[in-house]
Design an enzyme around this catalytic site. Structure first.
Site, PDB file in Angstrom:
ATOM      1  N   LYS A 184       0.833  -1.206   0.000  1.00 40.45           N
ATOM      2  CA  LYS A 184       0.000   0.000   0.000  1.00 40.45           C
ATOM      3  C   LYS A 184       0.868   1.257   0.000  1.00 40.45           C
ATOM      4  CE  LYS A 184      -3.875  -2.162   2.425  1.00 40.45           C
ATOM      5  NZ  LYS A 184      -4.659  -2.174   3.679  1.00 40.45           N
ATOM      6  N   CYS A 237      -0.488   1.027   6.037  1.00 37.96           N
ATOM      7  CA  CYS A 237      -0.808   0.226   7.210  1.00 37.96           C
ATOM      8  C   CYS A 237      -1.826  -0.846   6.834  1.00 37.96           C
ATOM      9  CB  CYS A 237      -1.385   1.130   8.296  1.00 37.96           C
ATOM     10  SG  CYS A 237      -1.522   0.317   9.901  1.00 37.96           S
ATOM     11  N   ASP A 238      -1.743  -1.976   7.488  1.00 38.40           N
ATOM     12  CA  ASP A 238      -2.738  -3.027   7.317  1.00 38.40           C
ATOM     13  C   ASP A 238      -2.909  -3.754   8.643  1.00 38.40           C
ATOM     14  OD1 ASP A 238      -4.402  -4.417   5.143  1.00 38.40           O
ATOM     15  OD2 ASP A 238      -3.528  -6.069   6.294  1.00 38.40           O
ATOM     16  N   THR A 239      -4.141  -4.030   8.993  1.00 43.30           N
ATOM     17  CA  THR A 239      -4.448  -4.689  10.260  1.00 43.30           C
ATOM     18  C   THR A 239      -5.204  -5.982  10.000  1.00 43.30           C
ATOM     19  OG1 THR A 239      -4.529  -2.551  11.381  1.00 43.30           O
ATOM     20  CG2 THR A 239      -5.584  -4.401  12.495  1.00 43.30           C
TER      21      THR A 239
END
Length: 167
Positions: free
Chosen positions: A27, A43-45
């Site tokens: 991203k 960011c990725d969660t």
């Protein structure tokens, strides 16, 4: 904020912690190609149930219900991957992982949560801020990381890439 065009479902990394960092990097890279003169944060969660099931964003209410029922009375792990690009292309990445213990939710509480529609577009079908706090008994780790942006880690990564601001 500039959203990336990365399709999370195209990522085939099976390890949830590595997947979160890889998606954060993809991203950030995607947006950095459009804004190479800026500091870019990706960011990725991801949420992993106690039995090891990866709980991504639910496609519908039925799937959201299954996810919440799987987590009630159990502990899930939340992995937030983060990647920062500096002007010039230097990058740094990292991971914040925390534990979330859900209350032993009643069927009425599960229905209440589903009726809020706040489960939509949320990994694991929950959020820890706002009304979502009512479902959580305890957390261990980084609250902002569970929300989706691990602030302490962000500061560390910005230092690594030479961000000139103060912290």
């Amino acid at each position: 904020m500039v959203p990336s065009s990365v399709e999370e479902s195209d990522c085939d990394e099976p390890n949830p912690a590595k997947r979160a960092v890889l998606l954060a990097r993809k991203k950030a890279e995607d947006v950095f190609h459009q804004h190479s003169d800026a500091y870019v944060i990706g960011c990725d969660t991801l949420v992993v149930a106690e039995d090891g099931t990866l709980l991504e964003k639910p496609v519908d209410r039925k799937e959201a219900k299954e996810m919440i029922e799987m987590q009630r009375g159990h502990t899930s792990i939340v992995h937030s991957g983060l990647c920062v690009f500096a002007p010039g292309g230097e990058s740094a990445e990292g991971l914040s992982s925390s534990s979330v213990l859900f209350k032993n939710l009643s069927d009425d509480e599960v229905q209440w949560w589903l009726d809020t529609d706040l489960w939509q577009d949320r990994s694991g079908s929950f959020q820890i801020d706002g009304k979502g706090q009512m479902m959580i008994e305890r957390i261990e780790g980084d609250w902002p990381g569970i929300v989706g942006l691990p602030v302490y880690l962000l500061g560390e990564l910005l230092k690594q890439v030479g961000y000139p601001g103060e912290f």
